[in-house]
Design a protein around this motif. Sequence first.
Motif, PDB file in Angstrom:
ATOM      1  N   ALA A 278     -10.204 -10.691  -1.961  1.00 43.83           N
ATOM      2  CA  ALA A 278      -9.803 -11.385  -0.738  1.00 43.83           C
ATOM      3  C   ALA A 278      -8.802 -10.563   0.059  1.00 43.83           C
ATOM      4  O   ALA A 278      -8.900 -10.438   1.284  1.00 43.83           O
ATOM      5  CB  ALA A 278      -9.218 -12.756  -1.095  1.00 43.83           C
ATOM      6  N   VAL A 279      -7.825  -9.995  -0.635  1.00 37.24           N
ATOM      7  CA  VAL A 279      -6.822  -9.169   0.036  1.00 37.24           C
ATOM      8  C   VAL A 279      -7.476  -7.952   0.688  1.00 37.24           C
ATOM      9  O   VAL A 279      -7.163  -7.591   1.834  1.00 37.24           O
ATOM     10  CB  VAL A 279      -5.737  -8.732  -0.965  1.00 37.24           C
ATOM     11  N   ALA A 280      -8.404  -7.325  -0.019  1.00 35.66           N
ATOM     12  CA  ALA A 280      -9.070  -6.142   0.525  1.00 35.66           C
ATOM     13  C   ALA A 280      -9.872  -6.472   1.774  1.00 35.66           C
ATOM     14  O   ALA A 280      -9.797  -5.762   2.782  1.00 35.66           O
ATOM     15  CB  ALA A 280      -9.969  -5.517  -0.540  1.00 35.66           C
ATOM     16  N   SER A 281     -10.649  -7.544   1.731  1.00 32.69           N
ATOM     17  CA  SER A 281     -11.479  -7.902   2.886  1.00 32.69           C
ATOM     18  C   SER A 281     -10.618  -8.328   4.068  1.00 32.69           C
ATOM     19  O   SER A 281     -10.944  -8.054   5.227  1.00 32.69           O
ATOM     20  CB  SER A 281     -12.473  -8.996   2.513  1.00 32.69           C
ATOM     21  N   GLY A 282      -9.488  -9.003   3.796  1.00 35.18           N
ATOM     22  CA  GLY A 282      -8.595  -9.391   4.878  1.00 35.18           C
ATOM     23  C   GLY A 282      -7.932  -8.197   5.530  1.00 35.18           C
ATOM     24  O   GLY A 282      -7.799  -8.131   6.763  1.00 35.18           O
ATOM     25  N   ASN A 283      -7.529  -7.228   4.718  1.00 32.81           N
ATOM     26  CA  ASN A 283      -6.926  -6.016   5.258  1.00 32.81           C
ATOM     27  C   ASN A 283      -7.886  -5.289   6.179  1.00 32.81           C
ATOM     28  O   ASN A 283      -7.509  -4.816   7.259  1.00 32.81           O
ATOM     29  CB  ASN A 283      -6.493  -5.109   4.106  1.00 32.81           C
ATOM     30  N   LEU A 284      -9.157  -5.206   5.757  1.00 33.21           N
ATOM     31  CA  LEU A 284     -10.173  -4.546   6.582  1.00 33.21           C
ATOM     32  C   LEU A 284     -10.404  -5.320   7.872  1.00 33.21           C
ATOM     33  O   LEU A 284     -10.471  -4.739   8.963  1.00 33.21           O
ATOM     34  CB  LEU A 284     -11.474  -4.406   5.796  1.00 33.21           C
ATOM     35  N   ALA A 285     -10.520  -6.642   7.776  1.00 37.22           N
ATOM     36  CA  ALA A 285     -10.747  -7.455   8.970  1.00 37.22           C
ATOM     37  C   ALA A 285      -9.613  -7.265   9.977  1.00 37.22           C
ATOM     38  O   ALA A 285      -9.852  -7.107  11.184  1.00 37.22           O
ATOM     39  CB  ALA A 285     -10.880  -8.927   8.587  1.00 37.22           C
ATOM     40  N   GLY A 286      -8.372  -7.282   9.501  1.00 33.02           N
ATOM     41  CA  GLY A 286      -7.240  -7.102  10.401  1.00 33.02           C
ATOM     42  C   GLY A 286      -7.272  -5.752  11.085  1.00 33.02           C
ATOM     43  O   GLY A 286      -7.013  -5.644  12.300  1.00 33.02           O
ATOM     44  N   ALA A 287      -7.584  -4.706  10.328  1.00 28.36           N
ATOM     45  CA  ALA A 287      -7.622  -3.361  10.898  1.00 28.36           C
ATOM     46  C   ALA A 287      -8.726  -3.226  11.944  1.00 28.36           C
ATOM     47  O   ALA A 287      -8.529  -2.612  13.007  1.00 28.36           O
ATOM     48  CB  ALA A 287      -7.820  -2.329   9.785  1.00 28.36           C
TER      49      ALA A 287
END
Length: 299
Positions: A278-287
């Motif tokens: 979840a953290v990884a996918s959120g980081n990518l979405a934000g970027a």
Amino acid sequence: MQYEVIIIGGSYSGLSAALALGRSLRQVLIIDSGQPCNQQTPHSHNFLTRDGEKPADIAAKAREQVQQYKTVSFLMDKAETAKQIPGGFEIVTESGKSFSGKKLICATGIKDKLPDIEGVSDCWGISVIHCPYCHGYENRNQRTAILADGERALHLAGLVRNLSPDVSIVTNGKASFTNEQTALLMRHNIDIIETPLSRIKHDNGQLRELEFSDGHTRRFHAMYAALPFEPHSGIPFQLGCELTEHGHVKVDHLQKTSVPGVYACGDNSSAMRSVAAAVASGNLAGAIVNKELTDEHFV
């Protein structure tokens, strides 16, 4: 009130997206209803640097860190409706507040549909569990049940058998395994119990015995359950986001949904249910959202 980005869902993926955006000075609103799917789980595992911590503690630390970025705002409320408007999206909350944003990130999670079996809800996330990667090591070498049938049961059986020599599959009715699948399970000494499950006996969520409809009981230490789920929020569907065959929000490799300007991350768009994922996918979405906002203005 207008923001550059509205994030619906303030758990791990939503907070991770907000962190990337806050560090890029984006005006962000996080709307969260405070109902994470793992709220009953005592410990989170398989997340580097936070292995074994309470999920609520990880989320609290994440919120504390994100709040250091002054362009990020938090609202405890439930996003009820969403619609496209010129230049972005409008969100109306349960309390009647209205907000607009140029981009929308749906980090809305899912809700597990628990079977109507006494004891399941009390044990869910504690000793009735969903993921060998999240909970398997703590239940290694223990007598373990799997509540599932067919391909889902077979998938879990291989993973769990690697962790415990004593595994049984509870199909809660007539099993649907092929002859080849049954032979495979028998070769690995995995028992198949077709008698319907009627009750879980437990101590404060810790499984002791499974009781079946014919009255007999079997002692187990833990039980994996492959359960159906439903979206935690209808927002992606109100906007027309396409779904996968399994019911997740369909995203591409950049967390983009089928609706331009709408992104999804976390459990609502991935079968890999873990804090780390979840953290990884959120980081990518934000970027990616930050890059798109940049590209629209840096011309």
